[in-house]
Each structure stands twice: as C-alpha cells, then as structure tokens.
Design a protein around this motif. Structure first.
Motif, PDB file in Angstrom:
ATOM      1  N   MET A   1       5.075   7.410 -17.874  1.00  0.00           N
ATOM      2  CA  MET A   1       4.451   7.913 -16.663  1.00  0.00           C
ATOM      3  C   MET A   1       3.826   9.283 -16.910  1.00  0.00           C
ATOM      4  SD  MET A   1       6.178   8.879 -12.968  1.00  0.00           S
ATOM      5  CE  MET A   1       6.737   7.231 -12.541  1.00  0.00           C
ATOM      6  N   SER A   2       2.590   9.451 -16.462  1.00  0.00           N
ATOM      7  CA  SER A   2       1.915  10.735 -16.598  1.00  0.00           C
ATOM      8  C   SER A   2       2.491  11.725 -15.591  1.00  0.00           C
ATOM      9  CB  SER A   2       0.416  10.577 -16.368  1.00  0.00           C
ATOM     10  OG  SER A   2      -0.202  11.843 -16.233  1.00  0.00           O
ATOM     11  N   VAL A   3       3.148  12.748 -16.092  1.00  0.00           N
ATOM     12  CA  VAL A   3       3.741  13.750 -15.205  1.00  0.00           C
ATOM     13  C   VAL A   3       2.647  14.525 -14.474  1.00  0.00           C
ATOM     14  CG1 VAL A   3       5.189  15.819 -15.107  1.00  0.00           C
ATOM     15  CG2 VAL A   3       5.818  13.919 -16.620  1.00  0.00           C
TER      16      VAL A   3
ATOM     17  N   ASN B   1       0.807  -1.217   0.000  1.00  0.00           N
ATOM     18  CA  ASN B   1       0.000   0.000   0.000  1.00  0.00           C
ATOM     19  C   ASN B   1       0.841   1.267   0.000  1.00  0.00           C
ATOM     20  OD1 ASN B   1      -2.292  -1.550  -0.002  1.00  0.00           O
ATOM     21  ND2 ASN B   1      -2.675  -1.364   2.191  1.00  0.00           N
ATOM     22  N   ALA B   2       2.142   1.125   0.243  1.00  0.00           N
ATOM     23  CA  ALA B   2       3.014   2.301   0.218  1.00  0.00           C
ATOM     24  C   ALA B   2       3.354   2.727  -1.209  1.00  0.00           C
ATOM     25  CB  ALA B   2       4.302   2.024   0.991  1.00  0.00           C
ATOM     26  N   VAL B   3       3.067   1.854  -2.180  1.00  0.00           N
ATOM     27  CA  VAL B   3       3.416   2.130  -3.571  1.00  0.00           C
ATOM     28  C   VAL B   3       2.198   2.673  -4.305  1.00  0.00           C
ATOM     29  CG1 VAL B   3       4.332   1.198  -5.724  1.00  0.00           C
ATOM     30  CG2 VAL B   3       5.109   0.266  -3.524  1.00  0.00           C
ATOM     31  N   VAL B   4       2.330   3.867  -4.866  1.00  0.00           N
ATOM     32  CA  VAL B   4       1.273   4.477  -5.662  1.00  0.00           C
ATOM     33  C   VAL B   4       1.599   4.238  -7.136  1.00  0.00           C
ATOM     34  CG1 VAL B   4       0.158   6.634  -6.344  1.00  0.00           C
ATOM     35  CG2 VAL B   4       0.772   6.235  -3.938  1.00  0.00           C
ATOM     36  N   SER B   5       0.672   3.610  -7.829  1.00  0.00           N
ATOM     37  CA  SER B   5       0.850   3.327  -9.254  1.00  0.00           C
ATOM     38  C   SER B   5       0.324   4.512 -10.068  1.00  0.00           C
ATOM     39  CB  SER B   5       0.103   2.041  -9.638  1.00  0.00           C
ATOM     40  OG  SER B   5       0.272   1.756 -11.008  1.00  0.00           O
ATOM     41  N   ILE B   6       1.224   5.168 -10.773  1.00  0.00           N
ATOM     42  CA  ILE B   6       0.872   6.339 -11.567  1.00  0.00           C
ATOM     43  C   ILE B   6       0.473   5.879 -12.970  1.00  0.00           C
ATOM     44  CG2 ILE B   6       1.667   8.556 -12.466  1.00  0.00           C
ATOM     45  CD1 ILE B   6       1.517   8.444  -9.425  1.00  0.00           C
ATOM     46  N   PRO B   7      -0.673   6.315 -13.467  1.00  0.00           N
ATOM     47  CA  PRO B   7      -1.084   5.894 -14.824  1.00  0.00           C
ATOM     48  C   PRO B   7      -0.129   6.429 -15.887  1.00  0.00           C
ATOM     49  CG  PRO B   7      -2.530   7.623 -13.991  1.00  0.00           C
ATOM     50  CD  PRO B   7      -1.652   7.214 -12.846  1.00  0.00           C
ATOM     51  N   THR B   8      -0.207   5.819 -17.050  1.00  0.00           N
ATOM     52  CA  THR B   8       0.675   6.203 -18.153  1.00  0.00           C
ATOM     53  C   THR B   8      -0.129   6.824 -19.287  1.00  0.00           C
ATOM     54  OG1 THR B   8       0.554   3.893 -18.888  1.00  0.00           O
ATOM     55  CG2 THR B   8       2.516   4.555 -17.677  1.00  0.00           C
ATOM     56  N   ASP B   9       0.578   7.550 -20.145  1.00  0.00           N
ATOM     57  CA  ASP B   9      -0.067   8.185 -21.288  1.00  0.00           C
ATOM     58  C   ASP B   9      -0.162   7.201 -22.451  1.00  0.00           C
ATOM     59  OD1 ASP B   9       2.490   8.042 -22.434  1.00  0.00           O
ATOM     60  OD2 ASP B   9       2.944  10.144 -22.028  1.00  0.00           O
ATOM     61  N   GLU B  10      -0.509   7.689 -23.623  1.00  0.00           N
ATOM     62  CA  GLU B  10      -0.678   6.819 -24.783  1.00  0.00           C
ATOM     63  C   GLU B  10       0.624   6.143 -25.205  1.00  0.00           C
ATOM     64  OE1 GLU B  10      -3.508   5.810 -26.312  1.00  0.00           O
ATOM     65  OE2 GLU B  10      -4.409   6.798 -24.568  1.00  0.00           O
ATOM     66  N   GLY B  11       1.747   6.731 -24.834  1.00  0.00           N
ATOM     67  CA  GLY B  11       3.040   6.125 -25.151  1.00  0.00           C
ATOM     68  C   GLY B  11       3.582   5.253 -24.051  1.00  0.00           C
TER      69      GLY B  11
ATOM     70  N   GLN C   1       9.474  10.649 -18.979  1.00  0.00           N
ATOM     71  CA  GLN C   1       9.940  12.017 -19.177  1.00  0.00           C
ATOM     72  C   GLN C   1      10.830  12.416 -17.993  1.00  0.00           C
ATOM     73  OE1 GLN C   1       6.656  14.627 -20.800  1.00  0.00           O
ATOM     74  NE2 GLN C   1       5.440  12.791 -20.302  1.00  0.00           N
ATOM     75  N   LEU C   2      12.094  12.083 -18.095  1.00  0.00           N
ATOM     76  CA  LEU C   2      12.999  12.193 -16.953  1.00  0.00           C
ATOM     77  C   LEU C   2      13.196  13.626 -16.473  1.00  0.00           C
ATOM     78  CD1 LEU C   2      15.690   9.537 -17.996  1.00  0.00           C
ATOM     79  CD2 LEU C   2      13.542   9.211 -16.740  1.00  0.00           C
ATOM     80  N   PRO C   3      13.400  14.618 -17.350  1.00  0.00           N
ATOM     81  CA  PRO C   3      13.613  15.981 -16.834  1.00  0.00           C
ATOM     82  C   PRO C   3      12.426  16.505 -16.031  1.00  0.00           C
ATOM     83  CG  PRO C   3      14.339  15.830 -19.111  1.00  0.00           C
ATOM     84  CD  PRO C   3      13.598  14.571 -18.807  1.00  0.00           C
ATOM     85  N   ALA C   4      11.212  16.279 -16.511  1.00  0.00           N
ATOM     86  CA  ALA C   4      10.024  16.773 -15.806  1.00  0.00           C
ATOM     87  C   ALA C   4       9.841  16.067 -14.469  1.00  0.00           C
ATOM     88  CB  ALA C   4       8.786  16.576 -16.687  1.00  0.00           C
ATOM     89  N   ILE C   5      10.131  14.766 -14.430  1.00  0.00           N
ATOM     90  CA  ILE C   5      10.011  14.013 -13.172  1.00  0.00           C
ATOM     91  C   ILE C   5      11.080  14.471 -12.182  1.00  0.00           C
ATOM     92  CG2 ILE C   5      10.136  11.707 -12.139  1.00  0.00           C
ATOM     93  CD1 ILE C   5       9.035  10.622 -14.823  1.00  0.00           C
TER      94      ILE C   5
END
Length: 476
Positions: free
Chosen positions: A213-215, A200-210, A249-253
C-alpha cells in the motif's frame, strides 16, 4: 432408534474407513494433483444415487471416499503450490473427530466451559505473541478471514459511531470511508456490502512496485476525505497479500490511523503466523499497534479449513458490537465472571474450532510451529534460487514463501503464464496458479505444505523447464 447404528456397526465402519483415510494421508503424493473436470458426469453420478431409503452404511462411505479421491484438487499433495490450502496436521484431524463426537455448543459458556476456556486461552496466548497485552486482549474464532475482516469492520463502525449498534446507518453524522490497498483481499469489499455501506464506501489505495500500500497515497486520501467532511473509519493493511504475499508498511499506516482517529485493522490471514518464529517477527513490526488483527489458523498453521481468528486490543469492543441478550440462553454461569461466546461473535451456535489449534499445540508446541514455519520459509527461498538458476525471472518481493515468476522476454507474458499454468495443471503432476501484477498475469507458486521437500521443488522446476521454457531458448 433409526439414526443410531449398533455398536458393532459403528466399530465395523470405523475399521473399514480408517485404513482408507490413512492410505490417502500417507500416500497423497501418488495421486494426480488435479482432477479432470466433467460437470455433467458428476451431476449424473449424484442424480443416479437413490436417497429415498439410503444406501447400506459401508457403501455410503465408500461412495464418498471414492469420489473425493477422483474429483478433487488434492491440496494436501506436496506438489500443490496453489492458494493457502495446507496439508492438515494429524492432531487437528483428530480434533475434528473428537469435536464431532462430543458436539460441544460454544454459544453459552456454561454448556461447555472447557471448550470456551480453551479458546479464551488461545486468544490470550496468540494475541500476546502479536504484542497485545495478555490481560486485556479479546478475540473470537471465526469461520475464516472473511468473517474476521467483517468483524473488524463492524468493530470499527461501533468505535467511530457510538450509537451505531442501536441506530445503524442513521448514526452516521458524516459519510464513512474505508481504505484498503488494490491488493487487499476481496472480502473487504464484500464486508462493506454486507454491512450496508456499499462498494463506494471503499477507497482502493494504489500500491508501490513491491505491491505494498502506498503510504503517500493513503495520506492524501485521508486528508482529502477529512477536508470534504467525510469520516475515515477504517484502514485495512495486509500482512501477506493473497497474490504476492506483500507486507504493507504497518508502522507508517498505524501513525496515519492515529492521526485521523481511524481504526487500524491488519489482515494477516496468511502472514500473521510468521510471528510464531522469533527470527521473522521483524517482518510484522507495527502489527502490535493494530486495533484488530485477522489471522487464519487454517492457512500456515495447518489445520482443517474453516478456522480463523479475530483479535483486538480493545477488550470491550466485541461485546459492544455483538452482545444481544436472549432470555432463552442458559444462565447456569450467571453468578460467575464469564463471557458467553455468542455475545462476542457474528455466529451464535458454533463448533469447537479452537480444538484444532489447541490439540496441535498440545502435541507439537509453539516450538514445533516455529520450526514448521522456518521450513516453509526455507523451501520458499530454495524455490526462488532454483528458478533463478534456470533462467526464470522472479517478479515479487516478499520474505514469505510465495513466488511469482515468468520467463523473461516472452512476447505476451499474460498469455504465456496462463498457457504454462494450464499445462502444469493438466499434467496432474503439480498445481500452480496465475496472478496479475500491474495488470499482467504471472505464474505463482505458494508453499502451503509442511511435507513439501527440496526434492519436490526440484520436480516442479524440471516440470516447468519441460512445459514452460520456450522451444527456441537454450535453458540448459
């Protein structure tokens, strides 16, 4: 001694074994890629072997080689298009032989200073290629990406909670939260379980069409958790996801991690090796901002399985996380400015893993690796082009050599992909996998073998045309 064969016996065994191994290495493509599976037959085989007194050495070796030939998916086969299991380059094979003979113990620096310094050198040089400062980068060789990701998590916890090493979960003044995409490797959730944080400590972030990870979603979760009084501890981005080879998207993350004082870890187990070819460095822009990086040498760098690496730009964090004094450890080097490897890793006793990479570099150099990576990428592009020419639909978007695809217009795409995949595997001519994208299975082919040629790709496409194109379709 009972265990010590005579010199003549050892020589004869090597003379008999090496030609068989060379025959396999040179002619892997002549074998079926996948075996016919029969669990009961295998168990009967093993149960029928008398281990009370053992076999004559030559029979023992023949037994192992014969059964590996018969009962294994031959991942070194150039028609293996599966997971990130490569054909190993020959110097790395010799490295394993050398390491087995010398059996260096890499817990204490003084017991094998050459081996320890080889690995330190590789950490500095590989880390510098990711953009870390060569003079301050730290790292350790690991058994693979799972151990490296766990190491990254433990570093993040020690960074967020200075007393964590002593107090464990009692150091938590707020609930720790980990973030990774829904395409991240499952070793992330395993690491949370092993570290005692729980799933439960892990939050799964949805992804975009590619499948990146959704920033925006990550930003929303970080704000919500901080507002709720929780402590964002770690964000794990991926550079080359297991399924579709997407690069987040590494720079934005990295920017969000800096804003929320959150440890930024990049799982670049597969895609990280692209950094070794200058032409592909832009794909990994922002990775130099990561607090730590997972990269697997046993994937794209073509060495035996069980060779990973964790790199970090924080020179004190591995020591803070793992240093456990032990009075019985050797102290010959205590007057020197050295670091005992066991103080920087989950492992204690450890094999000389770095020799696999180092001997490969001694023979082929960084330039040789850059050329090999270019070959993989070009073969991946060739596969995309050939499939598209024959009517297949490419469904993933990545510059890395992983292609997910389907035949357009089929009634049940998931069942279709699973059926075609099984037909290909059963044929013995090639090996593919399936991977779910947005909940639907698709065919997946990864280029993992430096010996795979355009002719092999042509064979794969023709096999797919024969086994996969619906009968009513005119596919030329």
């Amino acid at each position: 001694m009972h265990f010590d064969l005579t010199a003549d016996q050892r020589k004869q065994l090597l003379e008999n074994l090496l030609p068989r191994l060379e025959e396999y290495y040179a002619n892997t493509r002549d074998l079926r890629v996948a075996p016919q599976l029969d669990k009961e037959k295998l168990r009967e085989l093993l149960a029928g072997t008398d281990l009370t007194t053992g076999l004559p050495p030559d029979e023992a070796l023949d037994s192992v080689v014969d059964n590996l030939l018969k009962y294994q998916v031959h991942v070194p086969h150039p028609m293996y298009y599966g997971l990130y299991n490569p054909r190993t380059n020959f110097p790395s094979i010799l490295a394993d032989l050398i390491a087995a003979y010398f059996n260096p113990q890499l817990a204490a620096w003084s017991h094998s200073p050459y081996a320890a310094e080889v690995e330190n050198y590789l950490v500095r040089e590989y880390g510098a290629r990711f953009g870390y400062d060569r003079d301050s980068v730290d790292g350790t060789f690991t058994s693979g990406g799972a151990e490296a990701n766990l190491t990254g998590l433990l570093c993040a916890l020690n960074h967020a909670y200075p007393d964590y090493a002593h107090l464990g979960y009692r150091a938590f003044d707020r609930e720790p939260v980990i973030y990774s995409s829904d395409q991240a490797h499952h070793s992330v959730v395993k690491a949370a379980r092993v570290a005692g944080l729980g799933l439960n400590a892990v939050v799964s972030i949805p992804t975009d069409e590619g499948q990146r990870m959704s920033v925006d979603s990550l930003r929303d979760h970080l704000l919500a958790d901080t507002t709720a009084g929780n402590r964002p501890v770690l964000v794990i981005a991926t550079a080359g996801t297991t399924g579709t080879a997407a690069i987040d998207q590494l720079p934005a993350i990295a920017e969000l991690c800096q804003k929320y004082s959150c440890w930024f870890h990049v799982d670049a187990a597969f895609g990280g090796a692209a950094i070794l070819n200058e032409e592909y460095r832009p794909w990994l822009a922002g990775i130099e901002l990561a607090d730590s990086i997972t990269t697997d040498i046993h994937k794209w760098l073509s060495v035996p399985m069980g060779t990973g690496m964790l790199l970090t730009r924080h020179p004190d964090m591995l020591n803070k996380t793992f240093n456990t004094p032990a009075e019985y450890m050797p102290r010959e080097g205590k007057e020197l400015s050295i670091v005992d490897p066991y103080t920087h890793t989950i492992q204690w006793s450890r094999r000389f893993l770095g020799l696999r990479m180092y001997l490969s570099l001694l023979v082929f150099g960084w330039e040789g690796y850059a050329d090999t990576i270019r070959h993989h990428v070009e073969i991946g592009h060739y596969l995309r082009d050939r499939l598209a020419e024959r009517g297949w639909q490419i469904v993933n978007d990545t510059p890395l050599p992983v292609v997910c695809f389907t035949w357009p217009g089929v009634d049940d795409p998931g069942n279709y992909a699973r059926t075609v995949c099984q037909r290909v595997v059963d044929s013995g001519e090639a090996w593919l996998s399936v991977y779910p994208i947005k909940g639907t299975d698709h065919l997946r082919a990864g280029i993992t073998n430096y010996a795979t040629t355009r002719a092999d790709i042509d064979r794969l496409v023709e096999l797919l045309q024969r086994l996969g194109v619906p009968a009513a379709t005119d596919a030329n």
